[in-house]
Design an enzyme around this catalytic site. Sequence first.
Site, PDB file in Angstrom:
ATOM      1  CG  ASP A  80      -0.323  -0.192   2.540  1.00  0.00           C
ATOM      2  OD1 ASP A  80       0.735  -0.862   2.607  1.00  0.00           O
ATOM      3  OD2 ASP A  80      -0.852   0.305   3.549  1.00  0.00           O
ATOM      4  CD  GLU A 147       3.286  -1.115   7.553  1.00  0.00           C
ATOM      5  OE1 GLU A 147       3.595  -1.046   8.752  1.00  0.00           O
ATOM      6  OE2 GLU A 147       3.250  -0.107   6.816  1.00  0.00           O
ATOM      7  CD  GLU A 148       2.353   3.142   5.518  1.00  0.00           C
ATOM      8  OE1 GLU A 148       2.333   3.528   6.695  1.00  0.00           O
ATOM      9  OE2 GLU A 148       3.399   3.097   4.824  1.00  0.00           O
ATOM     10  NE  ARG A 187      17.780  -4.667  18.592  1.00  0.00           N
ATOM     11  CZ  ARG A 187      18.900  -4.263  19.192  1.00  0.00           C
ATOM     12  NH1 ARG A 187      19.755  -3.487  18.585  1.00  0.00           N
ATOM     13  NH2 ARG A 187      19.159  -4.612  20.436  1.00  0.00           N
TER      14      ARG A 187
HETATM   15 ZN    ZN Z   1       4.918   3.530   6.342  1.00  0.00          ZN
HETATM   16 ZN    ZN Z   2       6.370   1.085   5.321  1.00  0.00          ZN
END
Ligand code: ZN
Ligand code: ZN
Length: 418
Positions: A80, A147-148, A187
């Site tokens: 997205d 994802e946002e 990490r």
């Molecule tokens: Zn973002």
């Molecule tokens: Zn992102």
Amino acid sequence: MTAADLLAELDTIQPWHLDFYQDLHRHPELSFQEVRTAGLVSDRLSHLGYDVHTGIGGTGLVGVLHNGDGPTVLARADMDALPVREATGLPYASTATGTDSTGHQTPVMHACGHDMHVTCLLAAAQLMADHRDAWSGTFIALFQPAEELGTGARTMVEDGLADVIPKPDVALGQHVIGLPHDTVASRPGAALSAADSIRITLHGRGTHGSMPHYGIDPILLGSAVVMRLNAIVSRELPPGHFGIVTVGSFQSGSKSNVIPETATLLLNLRAYDDRTRQQLRDAIERIVKAECEASGSPAPPEFDYTNAFPLTENSLDAYEKVSAAFTEHFGNEAILMKPSTVSEDFSDIPRALGAPYLYWIWGGFDPDTYRRAEADGTLSKVIPGNHASTFAPVPEPTFRTGASAMTVALMSYLARRS
Ligand code: ZN
Ligand code: ZN
């Protein structure tokens, strides 16, 4: 054939991928509206011989490639874009607009580099499909929506992701950020913070501004809440222990001589472990309830937990295996990333599937410019952060580094051992 042999093939497919990247960049799509992007990805995966399952959690999709015995590895890219007006001035800059979830028209831009993530994962998928003799096992390429919003990964899980893919032994994800394009870093343990957004409604009693004694002022109540909330991190967490509580919005009233009925606060919190996250949530609720009590609020406050991002906590085994492969391939010492205060929903997928995971970051900017700016102390002016309207990874060699990192990580699990 090793990961290095496989990557030598990257040159032969590169022009296609740079065109593909620029095309995605020109045509960004908002969260859960990644229809065109998902269509292009699906076509490409089908063409490469993957078993493709589309429409998982809206626009999410997976391509599965079975290639004999061995581990099952899942790699994820997010698709997205953001409601940002692009100001990069690039020849392939976006002029696209979209309709957000509230029905408003907004400019749209790939300001977080998800177009780069998609392109790199597709490149890795092509290398894996073209060179099945080099590896053995099952490879799952997963492309997630939204994802946002912090909900795309969870939506795929809730829509039956586990029913269409085999259980992975490990899951991998990566993000391009404002670092030099020769830098790949990860990490073990907590890498990205967990985050919550909370909408809090405070109830007062409205009255005329000249007769405050007839009402209960939600602005005064809200002000006391904001002051107290800012003491949680400084007074309740041990010194040096990471946590953030931000009040990002405080809205109440619209006229100077009216004491309003309610006040609304929007909060954001961050933590590197679930215990601290819970401690922050508990402290917020305790303070808000107590201040409402102190003001004689006529109704209890309402807490609405909106966006929630899980903690990204990398597996030690996966870190050791993949970072050794990165060191071997990129030829420098594995770079240890600092824990980052940003958040990601990637880990919702491996968590739901019961798989360990590794998430890493890589850079998209000219190393000389970066290091000069770092030395001058002008980094924040010279290198735009993700979500900025000027965020513009250099297509090449950012693509090469990202596609290589993904392929090297995949091969560290899947390479055929002779
Ligand atoms: Zn973002
Ligand atoms: Zn992102």
